[in-house]
Design a protein around this motif. Structure first.
Motif, PDB file in Angstrom:
ATOM      1  N   GLU A 154       0.846  -1.201   0.000  1.00 30.67           N
ATOM      2  CA  GLU A 154       0.000   0.000   0.000  1.00 30.67           C
ATOM      3  C   GLU A 154       0.883   1.254   0.000  1.00 30.67           C
ATOM      4  OE1 GLU A 154      -3.141   0.275  -0.333  1.00 30.67           O
ATOM      5  OE2 GLU A 154      -3.938  -1.723   0.092  1.00 30.67           O
ATOM      6  N   PRO A 155       1.477   1.619  -1.146  1.00 29.10           N
ATOM      7  CA  PRO A 155       2.372   2.784  -1.202  1.00 29.10           C
ATOM      8  C   PRO A 155       1.703   4.091  -0.789  1.00 29.10           C
ATOM      9  CG  PRO A 155       2.542   1.462  -3.197  1.00 29.10           C
ATOM     10  CD  PRO A 155       1.374   0.927  -2.434  1.00 29.10           C
ATOM     11  N   ARG A 156       0.374   4.163  -0.909  1.00 34.35           N
ATOM     12  CA  ARG A 156      -0.326   5.406  -0.562  1.00 34.35           C
ATOM     13  C   ARG A 156      -0.138   5.776   0.908  1.00 34.35           C
ATOM     14  NH1 ARG A 156      -4.688   4.389   2.330  1.00 34.35           N
ATOM     15  NH2 ARG A 156      -5.383   2.230   2.489  1.00 34.35           N
ATOM     16  N   LEU A 157       0.233   4.810   1.740  1.00 33.69           N
ATOM     17  CA  LEU A 157       0.402   5.079   3.169  1.00 33.69           C
ATOM     18  C   LEU A 157       1.626   5.949   3.452  1.00 33.69           C
ATOM     19  CD1 LEU A 157      -0.539   1.614   4.705  1.00 33.69           C
ATOM     20  CD2 LEU A 157      -1.919   3.690   4.652  1.00 33.69           C
ATOM     21  N   PHE A 158       2.510   6.077   2.468  1.00 40.11           N
ATOM     22  CA  PHE A 158       3.671   6.947   2.672  1.00 40.11           C
ATOM     23  C   PHE A 158       3.238   8.384   2.945  1.00 40.11           C
ATOM     24  CE2 PHE A 158       6.117   3.580   0.503  1.00 40.11           C
ATOM     25  CZ  PHE A 158       7.188   3.496   1.380  1.00 40.11           C
ATOM     26  N   ALA A 159       2.127   8.822   2.343  1.00 32.55           N
ATOM     27  CA  ALA A 159       1.642  10.185   2.576  1.00 32.55           C
ATOM     28  C   ALA A 159       1.286  10.390   4.039  1.00 32.55           C
ATOM     29  CB  ALA A 159       0.427  10.466   1.687  1.00 32.55           C
ATOM     30  N   ALA A 160       0.665   9.377   4.662  1.00 33.75           N
ATOM     31  CA  ALA A 160       0.317   9.473   6.081  1.00 33.75           C
ATOM     32  C   ALA A 160       1.574   9.522   6.944  1.00 33.75           C
ATOM     33  CB  ALA A 160      -0.564   8.294   6.483  1.00 33.75           C
ATOM     34  N   ILE A 161       2.589   8.784   6.545  1.00 22.93           N
ATOM     35  CA  ILE A 161       3.838   8.789   7.297  1.00 22.93           C
ATOM     36  C   ILE A 161       4.503  10.158   7.218  1.00 22.93           C
ATOM     37  CG2 ILE A 161       6.167   7.812   7.415  1.00 22.93           C
ATOM     38  CD1 ILE A 161       4.982   5.201   6.409  1.00 22.93           C
ATOM     39  N   MET A 162       4.446  10.783   6.050  1.00 18.37           N
ATOM     40  CA  MET A 162       5.043  12.102   5.893  1.00 18.37           C
ATOM     41  C   MET A 162       4.337  13.135   6.773  1.00 18.37           C
ATOM     42  SD  MET A 162       7.593  11.644   4.025  1.00 18.37           S
ATOM     43  CE  MET A 162       8.034  13.375   3.833  1.00 18.37           C
ATOM     44  N   ARG A 163       3.007  13.029   6.850  1.00 19.52           N
ATOM     45  CA  ARG A 163       2.275  13.953   7.738  1.00 19.52           C
ATOM     46  C   ARG A 163       2.679  13.726   9.186  1.00 19.52           C
ATOM     47  NH1 ARG A 163      -1.954  12.516   4.212  1.00 19.52           N
ATOM     48  NH2 ARG A 163      -2.782  11.020   5.726  1.00 19.52           N
ATOM     49  N   GLN A 164       2.801  12.461   9.557  1.00 21.22           N
ATOM     50  CA  GLN A 164       3.209  12.124  10.914  1.00 21.22           C
ATOM     51  C   GLN A 164       4.612  12.651  11.200  1.00 21.22           C
ATOM     52  OE1 GLN A 164       3.476   7.925  11.574  1.00 21.22           O
ATOM     53  NE2 GLN A 164       3.566   8.105  13.787  1.00 21.22           N
ATOM     54  N   GLY A 165       5.505  12.530  10.204  1.00 23.48           N
ATOM     55  CA  GLY A 165       6.872  12.979  10.391  1.00 23.48           C
ATOM     56  C   GLY A 165       6.961  14.479  10.600  1.00 23.48           C
ATOM     57  N   GLY A 166       6.106  15.250   9.927  1.00 22.51           N
ATOM     58  CA  GLY A 166       6.119  16.690  10.100  1.00 22.51           C
ATOM     59  C   GLY A 166       5.720  17.110  11.502  1.00 22.51           C
ATOM     60  N   GLU A 167       4.720  16.426  12.055  1.00 22.20           N
ATOM     61  CA  GLU A 167       4.292  16.735  13.420  1.00 22.20           C
ATOM     62  C   GLU A 167       5.366  16.317  14.423  1.00 22.20           C
ATOM     63  OE1 GLU A 167       2.222  17.725  16.882  1.00 22.20           O
ATOM     64  OE2 GLU A 167       2.099  18.429  14.810  1.00 22.20           O
ATOM     65  N   GLN A 168       5.980  15.166  14.188  1.00 24.62           N
ATOM     66  CA  GLN A 168       7.031  14.709  15.096  1.00 24.62           C
ATOM     67  C   GLN A 168       8.215  15.677  15.078  1.00 24.62           C
ATOM     68  OE1 GLN A 168       7.066  12.794  17.400  1.00 24.62           O
ATOM     69  NE2 GLN A 168       9.047  11.834  17.771  1.00 24.62           N
ATOM     70  N   LYS A 169       8.560  16.192  13.912  1.00 20.00           N
ATOM     71  CA  LYS A 169       9.648  17.167  13.824  1.00 20.00           C
ATOM     72  C   LYS A 169       9.339  18.379  14.688  1.00 20.00           C
ATOM     73  CE  LYS A 169      11.985  20.243  10.569  1.00 20.00           C
ATOM     74  NZ  LYS A 169      12.122  20.665   9.155  1.00 20.00           N
ATOM     75  N   ARG A 170       8.119  18.885  14.593  1.00 20.28           N
ATOM     76  CA  ARG A 170       7.735  20.048  15.392  1.00 20.28           C
ATOM     77  C   ARG A 170       7.857  19.750  16.879  1.00 20.28           C
ATOM     78  NH1 ARG A 170       4.090  21.736  18.523  1.00 20.28           N
ATOM     79  NH2 ARG A 170       2.907  19.786  18.355  1.00 20.28           N
ATOM     80  N   ARG A 171       7.388  18.562  17.295  1.00 19.41           N
ATOM     81  CA  ARG A 171       7.428  18.210  18.707  1.00 19.41           C
ATOM     82  C   ARG A 171       8.856  18.080  19.225  1.00 19.41           C
ATOM     83  NH1 ARG A 171       3.765  13.364  20.556  1.00 19.41           N
ATOM     84  NH2 ARG A 171       4.589  14.172  22.515  1.00 19.41           N
ATOM     85  N   VAL A 172       9.718  17.443  18.431  1.00 18.96           N
ATOM     86  CA  VAL A 172      11.096  17.244  18.883  1.00 18.96           C
ATOM     87  C   VAL A 172      11.834  18.570  18.945  1.00 18.96           C
ATOM     88  CG1 VAL A 172      13.306  16.184  18.304  1.00 18.96           C
ATOM     89  CG2 VAL A 172      11.205  14.861  18.057  1.00 18.96           C
ATOM     90  N   ILE A 173      11.673  19.414  17.938  1.00 14.57           N
ATOM     91  CA  ILE A 173      12.346  20.710  17.950  1.00 14.57           C
ATOM     92  C   ILE A 173      11.872  21.554  19.131  1.00 14.57           C
ATOM     93  CG2 ILE A 173      12.441  22.926  16.723  1.00 14.57           C
ATOM     94  CD1 ILE A 173      12.766  21.377  14.143  1.00 14.57           C
ATOM     95  N   THR A 174      10.574  21.520  19.425  1.00 15.53           N
ATOM     96  CA  THR A 174      10.045  22.245  20.583  1.00 15.53           C
ATOM     97  C   THR A 174      10.646  21.706  21.876  1.00 15.53           C
ATOM     98  OG1 THR A 174       7.962  22.706  19.436  1.00 15.53           O
ATOM     99  CG2 THR A 174       7.943  22.856  21.842  1.00 15.53           C
ATOM    100  N   ALA A 175      10.775  20.378  21.973  1.00  6.62           N
ATOM    101  CA  ALA A 175      11.340  19.762  23.177  1.00  6.62           C
ATOM    102  C   ALA A 175      12.803  20.159  23.351  1.00  6.62           C
ATOM    103  CB  ALA A 175      11.206  18.244  23.102  1.00  6.62           C
ATOM    104  N   ILE A 176      13.577  20.146  22.258  1.00  8.46           N
ATOM    105  CA  ILE A 176      14.984  20.539  22.349  1.00  8.46           C
ATOM    106  C   ILE A 176      15.100  21.990  22.805  1.00  8.46           C
ATOM    107  CG2 ILE A 176      17.107  20.921  21.037  1.00  8.46           C
ATOM    108  CD1 ILE A 176      16.263  18.620  19.198  1.00  8.46           C
ATOM    109  N   ALA A 177      14.277  22.861  22.230  1.00  5.75           N
ATOM    110  CA  ALA A 177      14.329  24.282  22.595  1.00  5.75           C
ATOM    111  C   ALA A 177      14.035  24.476  24.077  1.00  5.75           C
ATOM    112  CB  ALA A 177      13.339  25.068  21.728  1.00  5.75           C
TER     113      ALA A 177
END
Length: 247
Positions: A154-177
């Motif tokens: 199901e290659p279409r699931l990569f889009a969901a992973i990318m959305r998840q990755g963007g939110e995780q990036k925001r959370r980790v950067i906020t935590a580091i700050a």
């Protein structure tokens, strides 16, 4: 870890009790003092639902099985499934409704040792967070292979992973700050995150898909890649030759 989600109600006790202890592997080593008994049961149950959703998706595609069938296989009710995941796709990707990352939250709430320079320990901190996350979701070699097989089906699931990755990036950067006492828009934080993400992806590839040694630990593989990065940014020691020695 998707964006802001409505809070989930607690799963039924009987369903969780049946799921408790069903999974072996890294998730079983998560510190009880960090999650508690109920938290450990939730982690195990979610890991089992994720693994079975990925196995069924790899074998039949997402349209080839129902949520009811998934629930029967794992031994939980339909209600319990929806207490944890909003859809089959979310279960395959691993995006829970109230996905918690206790290690990241604890890191954000702590403060950098004032004796250290800002961001001097950020790669050590990030590597610990990655290892804690892998242990929390119980990602074994077999389950990583199932995830890859499901995405190939199901290659279409990569889009969901990318959305998840963007939110995780925001959370980790906020935590580091927060931990470092720096503004979240400090670009050094994003640079550290991007480098750590690339190293983590390479470590995951090596550990889950290239290494056959069953005694090798993921944290050791990750530490090796982070160590190589440190060498790149550590100035080499060049012997100083005086003018007299040169003559």
């Amino acid at each position: 870890m998707s964006g802001i989600q409505p809070p989930a109600t607690s799963p039924t006790t009987s369903d969780d009790d049946r799921a408790g202890g069903a999974m072996t592997g890294p998730a079983a080593t998560t510190a009880p003092e960090a999650l508690g008994r109920a938290g450990l049961r939730r982690v195990r149950l979610r890991a089992d639902l994720i693994a079975e959703a990925r196995r069924l998706t790899a074998a039949r595609g997402s349209a080839g099985f129902t949520i009811d069938e998934l629930c029967v296989t794992v031994g939980v009710s339909r209600r319990t499934f929806f207490n944890h995941f909003a859809s089959k796709d979310d279960a395959v990707v691993g995006t829970a409704i109230d996905d918690d990352d206790h290690a990241l939250d604890a890191y954000a709430a702590s403060s950098r040792d004032p004796r250290l320079l800002p961001l001097s320990s950020v790669f050590d901190d990030l590597s610990r967070l990655v290892v804690a996350r892998v242990e929390q979701i119980g990602l074994t070699r077999d389950r990583a292979a199932e995830f890859r097989a499901a995405l190939e089906r199901e290659p279409r699931l990569f889009a969901a992973i990318m959305r998840q990755g963007g939110e995780q990036k925001r959370r980790v950067i906020t935590a580091i700050a927060r931990h470092e006492g720096l503004p979240a828009d400090d670009r050094r934080i994003e640079a550290a995150f991007l480098l750590a993400t690339s190293l983590t992806q390479r470590a995951v590839e090596e550990f889950f898909f290239e290494t056959d040694d069953p005694t090798r630990r993921f944290d050791d593989v990750l530490a090796e890649w982070f160590g190589l990065a440190r060498q790149l940014f550590t100035p080499p020691t060049v012997p100083v030759t005086t003018e007299r020695e040169a003559r």
